[in-house]
Write a protein that holds these residues in place. Sequence first.
Motif, short mmCIF file in Angstrom:
data_model
loop_
_atom_site.label_atom_id
_atom_site.label_comp_id
_atom_site.label_asym_id
_atom_site.label_seq_id
_atom_site.Cartn_x
_atom_site.Cartn_y
_atom_site.Cartn_z
N SER A 33 0.85 -1.20 0.00
CA SER A 33 0.00 0.00 0.00
C SER A 33 0.88 1.25 0.00
N THR B 195 -1.62 5.29 -8.83
CA THR B 195 -1.17 6.49 -9.54
C THR B 195 -0.51 6.09 -10.86
N ASP C 97 -5.31 9.55 -4.57
CA ASP C 97 -5.24 11.02 -4.59
C ASP C 97 -5.49 11.52 -6.00
N TYR D 245 -10.23 5.08 3.27
CA TYR D 245 -10.61 4.32 2.07
C TYR D 245 -12.12 4.09 2.06
N1 LIG Z 1 7.33 9.06 -6.86
C1 LIG Z 1 6.50 9.55 -5.92
N2 LIG Z 1 6.91 10.57 -5.14
C2 LIG Z 1 6.12 11.09 -4.18
N3 LIG Z 1 4.85 10.65 -3.94
C3 LIG Z 1 4.40 9.64 -4.69
C4 LIG Z 1 5.18 9.04 -5.72
N4 LIG Z 1 4.44 8.06 -6.28
C5 LIG Z 1 3.26 8.06 -5.65
N5 LIG Z 1 3.21 9.00 -4.69
C6 LIG Z 1 2.11 9.31 -3.76
O1 LIG Z 1 1.93 8.20 -2.88
C7 LIG Z 1 0.57 8.16 -2.43
C8 LIG Z 1 0.03 6.76 -2.62
O2 LIG Z 1 -0.12 6.51 -4.02
P1 LIG Z 1 -1.18 5.46 -4.56
O3 LIG Z 1 -2.55 5.74 -4.06
O4 LIG Z 1 -0.99 5.41 -6.04
O5 LIG Z 1 -0.64 4.12 -3.86
P2 LIG Z 1 -1.15 2.63 -3.94
O6 LIG Z 1 0.09 1.80 -4.07
O7 LIG Z 1 -2.18 2.48 -4.98
O8 LIG Z 1 -1.76 2.39 -2.48
P3 LIG Z 1 -2.99 1.42 -2.04
O9 LIG Z 1 -2.51 0.01 -2.21
O10 LIG Z 1 -3.24 1.74 -0.62
O11 LIG Z 1 -4.15 1.72 -2.94
C9 LIG Z 1 -0.18 9.21 -3.26
O12 LIG Z 1 -0.31 10.38 -2.48
C10 LIG Z 1 0.75 9.45 -4.44
O13 LIG Z 1 0.57 10.73 -5.02
#
Ligand SMILES: Nc1ncnc2c1ncn2[C@@H]1O[C@H](COP(=O)(O)OP(=O)(O)OP(=O)(O)O)[C@@H](O)[C@H]1O
Length: 242
Positions: A19, A25, A98, A167
């Motif tokens: 997570s 993203t 986000d 969530y």
């Molecule tokens: N390279 C990066 N630098 C800084 N922030 C980042 C980067 N990549 C992603 N983020 C930020 O990290 C946060 C989590 O991203 P995201 O929701 O895509 O994660 P996820 O892996 O899908 O998490 P989950 O499994 O909980 O859904 C968001 O605020 C996103 O903008």
Amino acid sequence: MTNNNLTKKIILIGLSGCSSTGKTTLAKLASKYLPNAVLIHEDDFYKHDEEVPLNTKYNIRDWDSPEALDLALFKKELNTIKNTGQIATKLIHNNNVDDISKHTLSDQFLKELVNKTQYIDKKYKLVIVDGFMLYNNHDISSEFDLRLFIRAPYKTLKKRRDARNGYQTLDSFWVDPPYYFDEFVYKSYEENHRSLFQHGDVEGKLTTESSKEIKDFNNDDGVSIEESLSWVIDQIVFYCKD
Ligand SMILES: Nc1ncnc2c1ncn2[C@@H]1O[C@H](COP(=O)(O)OP(=O)(O)OP(=O)(O)O)[C@@H](O)[C@H]1O
Ligand SMILES: [Mg+2]
């Protein structure tokens, strides 16, 4: 997905990781800019709240256990998609991510991206699957043609997760209690992924065996989204070039 996908070869691309590594993203951006691509979220296979395992120590639902997902349905759908290009079940998508527009992509970057993606053979239909439990289970992992694994250090993940409001679930809105990242999110990630890593250390390197099947990338803070998106696109182009 429409019927004309039947004429295309389906390529299932997993985008997995703990997570807050940035999976959703990157999956959203990749599917937006890749030709012939659709996006599926494993999160849309969450069970109803009352069917999610109850942790009796803390008396809360364990959203991070593999049993919180309807994995049988997920596997069936991956198979259907592979064979027919269509998804059979109507899924509810809660869009727990986000605003991705906070990550800006320069015109120059987008131009280069379009250039790169023209090497993808038109016979392919790309199905990108965003999910936190894709490679820990052989039954699910074996469905993928390409396995991408997004990573970031524990400290970054904890900070990113803490910054999230919560969530949307099928039946309510989940907000993490203060202990939730350590006791549930990261603990489950570790338990379910340590076998992929040398010495079982999920902060370390993939084993030689798992690195044949899985390509990983460090998406820590300080790595620009252009860099990480480039890596994702490059992996896909390399796999699918004509
Ligand atoms: N390279 C990066 N630098 C800084 N922030 C980042 C980067 N990549 C992603 N983020 C930020 O990290 C946060 C989590 O991203 P995201 O929701 O895509 O994660 P996820 O892996 O899908 O998490 P989950 O499994 O909980 O859904 C968001 O605020 C996103 O903008
Ligand atoms: Mg996500």
